[in-house]
Design an enzyme around this catalytic site. Sequence first.
Site, PDB file in Angstrom:
ATOM      1  N   CYS A   2       0.812  -1.219   0.000  1.00 42.51           N
ATOM      2  CA  CYS A   2       0.000   0.000   0.000  1.00 42.51           C
ATOM      3  C   CYS A   2       0.851   1.277   0.000  1.00 42.51           C
ATOM      4  O   CYS A   2       1.916   1.313   0.604  1.00 42.51           O
ATOM      5  CB  CYS A   2      -0.884   0.029   1.228  1.00 42.51           C
ATOM      6  SG  CYS A   2      -1.910  -1.425   1.383  1.00 42.51           S
ATOM      7  N   ARG A  27       5.812  -1.119  -6.055  1.00 44.24           N
ATOM      8  CA  ARG A  27       5.816  -1.876  -4.811  1.00 44.24           C
ATOM      9  C   ARG A  27       4.737  -2.956  -4.796  1.00 44.24           C
ATOM     10  O   ARG A  27       4.719  -3.788  -3.898  1.00 44.24           O
ATOM     11  CB  ARG A  27       5.588  -0.924  -3.642  1.00 44.24           C
ATOM     12  CG  ARG A  27       6.671   0.118  -3.575  1.00 44.24           C
ATOM     13  CD  ARG A  27       6.140   1.392  -2.997  1.00 44.24           C
ATOM     14  NE  ARG A  27       5.942   1.278  -1.580  1.00 44.24           N
ATOM     15  CZ  ARG A  27       6.771   1.772  -0.687  1.00 44.24           C
ATOM     16  NH1 ARG A  27       7.842   2.403  -1.080  1.00 44.24           N
ATOM     17  NH2 ARG A  27       6.542   1.661   0.580  1.00 44.24           N
ATOM     18  N   TRP A  74      -2.947  -2.946  -1.470  1.00 42.43           N
ATOM     19  CA  TRP A  74      -2.585  -4.359  -1.620  1.00 42.43           C
ATOM     20  C   TRP A  74      -3.468  -5.077  -0.609  1.00 42.43           C
ATOM     21  O   TRP A  74      -3.342  -4.877   0.604  1.00 42.43           O
ATOM     22  CB  TRP A  74      -1.106  -4.554  -1.322  1.00 42.43           C
ATOM     23  CG  TRP A  74      -0.601  -5.942  -1.547  1.00 42.43           C
ATOM     24  CD1 TRP A  74      -0.227  -6.498  -2.737  1.00 42.43           C
ATOM     25  CD2 TRP A  74      -0.389  -6.953  -0.560  1.00 42.43           C
ATOM     26  NE1 TRP A  74       0.197  -7.804  -2.536  1.00 42.43           N
ATOM     27  CE2 TRP A  74       0.106  -8.104  -1.219  1.00 42.43           C
ATOM     28  CE3 TRP A  74      -0.582  -7.008   0.825  1.00 42.43           C
ATOM     29  CZ2 TRP A  74       0.426  -9.287  -0.541  1.00 42.43           C
ATOM     30  CZ3 TRP A  74      -0.269  -8.186   1.485  1.00 42.43           C
ATOM     31  CH2 TRP A  74       0.233  -9.304   0.807  1.00 42.43           C
ATOM     32  N   ASN A  99      -2.599   2.619   5.432  1.00 45.03           N
ATOM     33  CA  ASN A  99      -1.668   1.493   5.254  1.00 45.03           C
ATOM     34  C   ASN A  99      -1.563   0.798   6.599  1.00 45.03           C
ATOM     35  O   ASN A  99      -1.541   1.466   7.639  1.00 45.03           O
ATOM     36  CB  ASN A  99      -0.266   1.981   4.893  1.00 45.03           C
ATOM     37  CG  ASN A  99      -0.174   2.541   3.497  1.00 45.03           C
ATOM     38  OD1 ASN A  99      -1.145   2.480   2.739  1.00 45.03           O
ATOM     39  ND2 ASN A  99       0.976   3.087   3.164  1.00 45.03           N
ATOM     40  N   GLY A 100      -1.424  -0.518   6.587  1.00 45.88           N
ATOM     41  CA  GLY A 100      -1.249  -1.251   7.838  1.00 45.88           C
ATOM     42  C   GLY A 100      -2.430  -2.159   8.111  1.00 45.88           C
ATOM     43  O   GLY A 100      -3.262  -2.406   7.229  1.00 45.88           O
ATOM     44  N   GLU A 486      17.418 -19.644  -2.544  1.00 46.47           N
ATOM     45  CA  GLU A 486      17.075 -18.414  -3.263  1.00 46.47           C
ATOM     46  C   GLU A 486      16.647 -18.739  -4.702  1.00 46.47           C
ATOM     47  O   GLU A 486      15.707 -18.143  -5.231  1.00 46.47           O
ATOM     48  CB  GLU A 486      18.269 -17.447  -3.222  1.00 46.47           C
ATOM     49  CG  GLU A 486      18.159 -16.196  -4.077  1.00 46.47           C
ATOM     50  CD  GLU A 486      17.010 -15.271  -3.722  1.00 46.47           C
ATOM     51  OE1 GLU A 486      16.307 -15.512  -2.727  1.00 46.47           O
ATOM     52  OE2 GLU A 486      16.797 -14.308  -4.483  1.00 46.47           O
ATOM     53  N   LYS A 490      13.010 -17.799  -6.275  1.00 48.71           N
ATOM     54  CA  LYS A 490      12.838 -17.020  -7.511  1.00 48.71           C
ATOM     55  C   LYS A 490      11.874 -17.740  -8.456  1.00 48.71           C
ATOM     56  O   LYS A 490      10.986 -17.129  -9.040  1.00 48.71           O
ATOM     57  CB  LYS A 490      14.170 -16.798  -8.245  1.00 48.71           C
ATOM     58  CG  LYS A 490      15.167 -15.852  -7.634  1.00 48.71           C
ATOM     59  CD  LYS A 490      14.819 -14.391  -7.728  1.00 48.71           C
ATOM     60  CE  LYS A 490      13.930 -13.949  -6.596  1.00 48.71           C
ATOM     61  NZ  LYS A 490      14.508 -13.408  -5.424  1.00 48.71           N
ATOM     62  N   GLU A 493       8.247 -17.605  -7.122  1.00 49.62           N
ATOM     63  CA  GLU A 493       7.669 -16.259  -7.125  1.00 49.62           C
ATOM     64  C   GLU A 493       7.144 -15.852  -8.497  1.00 49.62           C
ATOM     65  O   GLU A 493       6.069 -15.270  -8.598  1.00 49.62           O
ATOM     66  CB  GLU A 493       8.734 -15.221  -6.731  1.00 49.62           C
ATOM     67  CG  GLU A 493       9.007 -15.094  -5.270  1.00 49.62           C
ATOM     68  CD  GLU A 493      10.072 -14.042  -4.993  1.00 49.62           C
ATOM     69  OE1 GLU A 493       9.816 -13.140  -4.199  1.00 49.62           O
ATOM     70  OE2 GLU A 493      11.180 -14.123  -5.566  1.00 49.62           O
ATOM     71  N   HIS A 509      16.998 -38.323   2.996  1.00 48.64           N
ATOM     72  CA  HIS A 509      16.115 -38.316   4.164  1.00 48.64           C
ATOM     73  C   HIS A 509      14.699 -37.864   3.805  1.00 48.64           C
ATOM     74  O   HIS A 509      13.950 -37.451   4.682  1.00 48.64           O
ATOM     75  CB  HIS A 509      16.702 -37.428   5.267  1.00 48.64           C
ATOM     76  CG  HIS A 509      18.032 -37.906   5.753  1.00 48.64           C
ATOM     77  ND1 HIS A 509      18.176 -39.088   6.438  1.00 48.64           N
ATOM     78  CD2 HIS A 509      19.275 -37.394   5.614  1.00 48.64           C
ATOM     79  CE1 HIS A 509      19.456 -39.279   6.720  1.00 48.64           C
ATOM     80  NE2 HIS A 509      20.144 -38.260   6.214  1.00 48.64           N
ATOM     81  N   LYS A 608       6.222  -5.713  -3.406  1.00 50.07           N
ATOM     82  CA  LYS A 608       7.652  -5.413  -3.334  1.00 50.07           C
ATOM     83  C   LYS A 608       8.071  -5.057  -1.911  1.00 50.07           C
ATOM     84  O   LYS A 608       9.121  -5.456  -1.442  1.00 50.07           O
ATOM     85  CB  LYS A 608       7.949  -4.244  -4.285  1.00 50.07           C
ATOM     86  CG  LYS A 608       9.392  -3.837  -4.346  1.00 50.07           C
ATOM     87  CD  LYS A 608      10.188  -4.856  -5.103  1.00 50.07           C
ATOM     88  CE  LYS A 608      11.671  -4.611  -5.040  1.00 50.07           C
ATOM     89  NZ  LYS A 608      12.414  -5.863  -5.272  1.00 50.07           N
TER      90      LYS A 608
HETATM   91  C1  G6P Z   1       8.948  -9.024  -0.192  1.00 49.70           C
HETATM   92  C2  G6P Z   1       9.632  -8.896  -1.531  1.00 49.70           C
HETATM   93  C3  G6P Z   1      10.909  -9.706  -1.519  1.00 49.70           C
HETATM   94  C4  G6P Z   1      11.802  -9.280  -0.362  1.00 49.70           C
HETATM   95  C5  G6P Z   1      11.068  -9.330   0.976  1.00 49.70           C
HETATM   96  C6  G6P Z   1      11.862  -8.646   2.081  1.00 49.70           C
HETATM   97  O1  G6P Z   1       8.517 -10.330   0.001  1.00 49.70           O
HETATM   98  O2  G6P Z   1       8.789  -9.346  -2.560  1.00 49.70           O
HETATM   99  O3  G6P Z   1      11.597  -9.510  -2.746  1.00 49.70           O
HETATM  100  O4  G6P Z   1      12.917 -10.126  -0.305  1.00 49.70           O
HETATM  101  O5  G6P Z   1       9.822  -8.639   0.872  1.00 49.70           O
HETATM  102  O6  G6P Z   1      11.955  -7.280   1.756  1.00 49.70           O
HETATM  103  P1  G6P Z   1      13.102  -6.307   2.218  1.00 49.70           P
HETATM  104  O7  G6P Z   1      12.753  -4.995   1.589  1.00 49.70           O
HETATM  105  O8  G6P Z   1      13.035  -6.248   3.729  1.00 49.70           O
HETATM  106  O9  G6P Z   1      14.392  -6.855   1.748  1.00 49.70           O
END
Ligand code: G6P
Length: 613
Positions: A2, A27, A74, A99-100, A486, A490, A493, A509, A608
Amino acid sequence: MCGIVGAVSTRNIVPILVQGLQRLEYRGYDSCGVAVHQGGALRRSRSTARVAELRQQIDADGVASGTGIAHTRWATHGAPVVHNAHPHFSGGKIALVHNGIIENHDELRAELQAKGYVFESQTDTEVIAHLVAHLYDGDLFDTVQRAVARLHGAYAIAVFCRDEPHRVVGARYGSPLVLGLGDDADPEARYLASDAMALAGVTDRIVYLEEGDVVDLQLGKHWISERLADDNFAPVLRDVKIVHAHTGAAELGPYRHYMQKEIFEQPRAIADTLEGVEGITPELFGDGAYRVFKAIDRVLILACGTSYYSGSTAKYWLESIARIPTSVEIASEYRYRDSVPDPRTLVVTISQSGETADTLAALKHARSLGMPHTLTICNVATSAMVRECELAYITRAGVEVGVASTKAFTTQLAGLFLLTLALAQVRGTTTPEQEAVHLKAMRHLPVALQAVLALEPQVVAWAEAFARKENALFLGRGLHYPIALEGALKLKEISYIHAEAYPAGELKHGPLALVTSAMPVVTVAPNDALLEKLKSNLQEVRARGGELFVFADADTRIENAEGLHVIRMPEHYGALSPILHVVPLQLLAYHTACARGTDVDKPRNLAKSVTVE
Ligand code: G6P
């Protein structure tokens, strides 16, 4: 996630509100809206489409005013539909954006419904709009102070009232909010935004509101009140800072998506992050860092998402090079569990945005437990995270637009490696010669990364096969296990393929039961001390008919064979190898997502910057 923009001015501020929303768009959001004071009444436009469409709607509706608020939403409470989009109204009198998350919204909703308020949305935000309307006594600033005292949870709000045409009131607790002061072109204007970036090019005179602040915006003047422990408010002065905020997204240039552009920007981002690092010294992390590093004998890393995986990688460096016991915790877990605090701990938060609600809360929790020494690795110098921490290293990835983090991750790793070397220096666990070798390898990273990026065509060929799969398994060992995690994140996501990562030694295991010819197994295979162990794990997969996709260092001698596809990386890059090995995994996720036709930069349901818990 948001975003909020608000303004009072003598000129029409709607274009500034919309431009602010556009700057916050990257974002992630699923609806947007603007409300203004026009013709003695409240007017609004809301949309579940992009801000560009909202702009057309506003133009068509002739929405224009000197007083207004705007929002990108959002969804948390209630589906992403127009009637849940902000601004929310109460009784044609109050317009509000938020927001929140308000935790006691059910209780407040019941109370307000009993008083006759009718709700048009499923949001927690509408509760605040009705609460403000209910408490309104002719003075919006005073009313908002009484209203926020009733809220539990996190909020940043902007609100205006039909009966006070040139006034907007803001308040924050747990979600960021800044006040902007008019520039020479419009000295009477006052602005509100959830991020100074929304006001880039409008004003550079910014006041960062503190937790519990309520701010009153009027033409040519403003007041701030701080919330005291007894829920009363007292006037307070806050410093005006000159902030040269980024204007947000840059041009795409020759790239199809921001994510692809950002993957290819990594050599530059790492070079920028290391710029000015002439040698290793604790002061890279701020004044007084030497004293802090001397006063600690363990590290606690707190982060979320991709940032958590950079922290997980750094644990290997910190323990092997700086010989300092390190634990890494997911911020949302740490903040709510009983843990055993040690005041001689350096609490390190890692965050691209510097605004992630769980990471900020975990930081405050750690401090409240009696751990005063805090450091952040962060990509936004003006963020709450940097302001809250004693020490900081600012990565210079530049604005990252793609929701799936790439260049922020590798620059975080660069910052964390510097931290490792600085702690190692203070603790006497590296010699000056070893330090010089590490530093030289860091400086060479941009060139080494170029060589990895040149592998893109080979990765594209693999992506075609991946696009037809619904599951994938990622394997890594040691320092490269977080890189496998990671890589799986990716792929999940942005391509929506279910992916899991395992330390390769754990295969037998459990996950080996999943291995069939339908399950691609991606393996990160650097030429390190664990290579022979890893090769045995690969045999375990091949023996079960599994298809292997291996990123192998040039010096590993793993060759293409039936069921074994190899992309040859450059020669092994020592401790910094994870920074190289993550890149083809980013490319694999990216090209697989492209082949599946997903919205790569804005994957479904994700944001984001996650400013709610
Ligand atoms: C969201 C984003 C990720 C990010 C995570 C932590 O999930 O989509 O890409 O890694 O937040 O965000 P930060 O800004 O704290 O690294």
